[in-house]
Design a protein around this motif. Structure first.
Motif, PDB file in Angstrom:
ATOM      1  N   ASN A 228       0.276  31.540   6.697  1.00 13.12           N
ATOM      2  CA  ASN A 228       1.384  32.318   5.840  1.00 13.12           C
ATOM      3  C   ASN A 228       2.971  31.891   5.183  1.00 13.12           C
ATOM      4  O   ASN A 228       3.335  32.858   4.075  1.00 13.12           O
ATOM      5  N   VAL A 229       2.661  30.613   5.195  1.00 14.19           N
ATOM      6  CA  VAL A 229       3.575  30.131   4.690  1.00 14.19           C
ATOM      7  C   VAL A 229       3.161  29.153   3.103  1.00 14.19           C
ATOM      8  O   VAL A 229       2.271  28.480   3.780  1.00 14.19           O
ATOM      9  N   ALA A 230       3.965  29.376   2.285  1.00 15.78           N
ATOM     10  CA  ALA A 230       3.941  29.085   0.967  1.00 15.78           C
ATOM     11  C   ALA A 230       3.770  27.639   1.159  1.00 15.78           C
ATOM     12  O   ALA A 230       3.377  26.467  -0.285  1.00 15.78           O
ATOM     13  N   ALA A 231       5.385  27.137   0.770  1.00 17.68           N
ATOM     14  CA  ALA A 231       6.501  26.270   0.809  1.00 17.68           C
ATOM     15  C   ALA A 231       7.498  26.413   1.207  1.00 17.68           C
ATOM     16  O   ALA A 231       8.155  27.182   2.135  1.00 17.68           O
ATOM     17  N   PHE A 232       8.107  25.334   0.744  1.00 16.70           N
ATOM     18  CA  PHE A 232       9.292  24.616   1.329  1.00 16.70           C
ATOM     19  C   PHE A 232      10.353  24.604   0.170  1.00 16.70           C
ATOM     20  O   PHE A 232       9.910  23.555  -0.521  1.00 16.70           O
ATOM     21  N   ILE A 233      11.450  24.971   0.762  1.00 19.33           N
ATOM     22  CA  ILE A 233      12.390  24.432  -0.914  1.00 19.33           C
ATOM     23  C   ILE A 233      13.542  23.911  -0.200  1.00 19.33           C
ATOM     24  O   ILE A 233      13.995  24.435   0.228  1.00 19.33           O
ATOM     25  N   ALA A 234      14.650  22.656  -0.607  1.00 22.55           N
ATOM     26  CA  ALA A 234      15.069  22.212  -0.483  1.00 22.55           C
ATOM     27  C   ALA A 234      16.144  21.105  -1.204  1.00 22.55           C
ATOM     28  O   ALA A 234      14.971  20.653  -2.251  1.00 22.55           O
ATOM     29  N   GLU A 235      17.299  21.319  -1.071  1.00 24.84           N
ATOM     30  CA  GLU A 235      17.375  20.048  -1.951  1.00 24.84           C
ATOM     31  C   GLU A 235      18.235  19.465  -1.635  1.00 24.84           C
ATOM     32  O   GLU A 235      18.488  19.003  -0.318  1.00 24.84           O
ATOM     33  N   PRO A 236      17.766  17.748  -1.780  1.00 25.31           N
ATOM     34  CA  PRO A 236      17.467  16.889  -1.706  1.00 25.31           C
ATOM     35  C   PRO A 236      18.991  16.541  -0.959  1.00 25.31           C
ATOM     36  O   PRO A 236      19.071  15.661   0.215  1.00 25.31           O
ATOM     37  N   PHE A 237      20.062  16.903  -1.182  1.00 27.28           N
ATOM     38  CA  PHE A 237      21.345  17.251  -0.541  1.00 27.28           C
ATOM     39  C   PHE A 237      22.092  17.950  -0.957  1.00 27.28           C
ATOM     40  O   PHE A 237      21.402  18.708  -2.342  1.00 27.28           O
ATOM     41  N   GLN A 238      23.336  19.355  -0.614  1.00 24.49           N
ATOM     42  CA  GLN A 238      23.283  20.491  -0.919  1.00 24.49           C
ATOM     43  C   GLN A 238      24.735  20.494  -1.822  1.00 24.49           C
ATOM     44  O   GLN A 238      25.463  19.771  -0.919  1.00 24.49           O
ATOM     45  N   GLY A 239      24.238  20.829  -2.923  1.00 26.53           N
ATOM     46  CA  GLY A 239      25.220  20.311  -4.177  1.00 26.53           C
ATOM     47  C   GLY A 239      26.757  21.752  -3.933  1.00 26.53           C
ATOM     48  O   GLY A 239      27.890  21.911  -2.920  1.00 26.53           O
ATOM     49  N   ALA A 240      26.411  22.891  -3.457  1.00 25.10           N
ATOM     50  CA  ALA A 240      26.836  23.674  -4.225  1.00 25.10           C
ATOM     51  C   ALA A 240      27.529  24.289  -2.711  1.00 25.10           C
ATOM     52  O   ALA A 240      28.810  24.935  -2.808  1.00 25.10           O
ATOM     53  N   GLY A 241      26.834  23.995  -1.397  1.00 24.23           N
ATOM     54  CA  GLY A 241      26.911  23.824  -0.037  1.00 24.23           C
ATOM     55  C   GLY A 241      27.922  23.420   0.373  1.00 24.23           C
ATOM     56  O   GLY A 241      28.460  23.509   1.157  1.00 24.23           O
ATOM     57  N   GLY A 242      28.304  21.867  -0.296  1.00 22.77           N
ATOM     58  CA  GLY A 242      29.372  21.081   0.073  1.00 22.77           C
ATOM     59  C   GLY A 242      28.872  19.743   0.060  1.00 22.77           C
ATOM     60  O   GLY A 242      29.713  19.068   0.751  1.00 22.77           O
TER      61      GLY A 242
END
Length: 466
Positions: A228-242
């Motif tokens: 049921n899982v298509a993909a995992f999405i992530a930033e290399p480092f979280q920018g706007a998150g801090g």
């Protein structure tokens, strides 16, 4: 006798008031409390050069955020202006629908493919990072349909991630404040813990915490069912998150999990792409093998809006050979003027060896200078990679204890930065920095000096509040 300086200052003040009045009356700003802005009045930026901005009153600001993480080659690049002008005279616009193309888009796709990881040789163009992540959602679901696995629709993301502000982009992102406005996320998007050791690691070491948060991905895949899982999405480092940089154990464990399960990996490099980490793409910096890379911002250094998705050979082959018509796209996909700007922007980065300069010179210098701020009584942690960094403002350094949200320490520090001639963004009580890749040692020294003044002002403000 009239003082010409006073007359000029009065003229500038009149201009500012006129613009602020029109702004208040007609301009709805993104990510802005319009009511609060109307009371305060907008800051009107009039011109820029190198790493500096000037507002309509003539105040000079060092732009520690490269616009919005994007002006990688700095302001005032005449060759980009010339490239855009030349293209507008020759072909200002044509679409890439209906079996049509044009030289700038073709050349740009070829150029980006030459810079991307070796297994990624195709590009789908968009107008922004948000549009690119919408494209990712459409493309991965279509990919699995064509692979005969239509149940693979769910995309796993992370809490506090930022992937844009369109309906799909905001859903893929993990920011609760955005989800509350519009009944988001849409179905088929779920979120797991973020690798934010400083705020959430508690008694675990960074290495232990990195493993724990990475393993949340495997747990979620098992919970949902791999089929049921298509993909995992992530930033290399979280920018706007801090500017959240994962502990050293995080990405290797994520790689192990992704290799074990049959899901796609989307790496959102809207901020990190085109040299910010000292590599063309952070995929190389963190030794990752994504199936899709989201790009925008530094692609044109913000001179003209443009985004895209770099597509792996595995996915591109299915989309190009088996899909028939991929019913997705935008009027401005591969816009010739934007493509011309991107090509010249990339040429500048290559010619001036800005990627190598970040890796070997300015990144080590910036990170070393910023670490000196860790001694400040208000600073709990300084972290960074390449030319991006975060400064955590805390109430108690030893306990990693935050201020109450209503104190507004980050907002005060941000405003103090402006007072001292520096643009530095606040995410809660985390101050973040992402200057142009062209910044010099002297300008880094100036940035750190002005940040120190702002921190001192903020510390005094906090003490005065008791």
């Amino acid at each position: 006798m009239t003082n010409p300086l006073s007359t000029d200052a009065m003229s500038q003040q009149h201009k500012l008031e006129r613009l602020q009045a029109a702004d208040k009356q007609h301009f709805i700003h993104p990510f802005t409390d319009s009511k609060g802005l109307a009371v305060k009045g907008t800051r009107v930026i009039e011109r820029a050069e190198g790493v500096y901005l000037w507002d309509v009153m003539g105040h000079k600001l060092l732009d520690g955020m490269a616009g919005l993480w994007c002006v990688n080659v700095g302001y005032g690049r005449q060759s980009i202006v010339d490239a855009v002008s030349k293209q507008m005279q020759k072909l200002p616009f044509y679409n890439s629908f209906f079996q049509c193309s044009h030289p700038p888009a073709i050349e740009l796709a070829q150029k980006i493919a030459s810079l991307a990881p070796a297994h990624m040789n195709n590009v789908f163009f968009t107008g922004s990072g948000s549009e690119s992540n919408d494209t990712n959602l459409r493309m991965v679901r279509r990919y699995w349909d064509l692979k005969g696995k239509p149940s693979k629709k769910t995309i796993i993301s992370r809490v506090n991630a930022y992937h844009g502000s369109t309906v799909a982009g905001a859903s893929l992102g993990g920011m609760s404040g955005m989800h509350e406005q519009g009944d988001l996320p849409i179905p088929g998007v779920v979120h797991i813990a973020q690798p934010y050791w400083y705020a959430e690691g508690k008694d675990l070491s960074p290495e232990e915490f990195g493993l724990k948060t990475a393993q949340a991905l495997e747990a979620k895949i098992i919970e949902l069912g791999e089929d049921n899982v298509a993909a995992f999405i992530a930033e290399p480092f979280q920018g706007a998150g801090g500017v959240i940089i994962p502990p050293s154990t995080y990405w290797p464990e994520i790689k192990r999990i992704l290799a074990k399960y049959d899901i796609l990996f989307i790496l959102d490099e809207v901020i990190s792409g085109f040299g910010r980490t000292g590599k063309w793409f952070a995929a190389e910096y963190f030794d990752l093998q994504p199936d899709l890379i989201t790009i925008a911002k530094g692609m044109t250094s913000g001179y003209v809006p443009m985004g895209g998705v770099i597509v792996s050979d595995k996915v591109a082959e299915v989309i190009k050979q088996d899909c028939g018509e991929f019913t997705h796209g935008f009027t401005y996909s591969g816009h010739p003027v934007a493509a011309a700007a991107a090509l010249e922007n990339i040429r500048i980065i290559e010619q001036e060896k800005l990627v190598e300069r970040v890796a070997n010179d300015t990144s080590p210098y910036l990170q070393s200078r910023l670490q000196q701020l860790a001694e400040h009584p208000l600073v709990g942690e300084v972290r960074g990679v390449g030319l991006v960094a975060a400064i955590e403002l805390v109430k108690d350094k030893s306990l990693r204890q935050r201020f109450d949200a209503n104190v507004g320490v980050g907002t005060y520090c941000r405003d103090a930065c402006i007072t001292h001639g520096l643009v530095m963004r606040s995410v809660g009580d985390t101050m973040i920095i992402s200057p142009p890749l062209t910044i010099s040692h002297a300008e880094i020294d100036e940035l750190v000096a002005k940040a120190t003044q702002a921190l001192n002002d903020t510390y005094q403000h906090v003490k005065n509040m008791g």
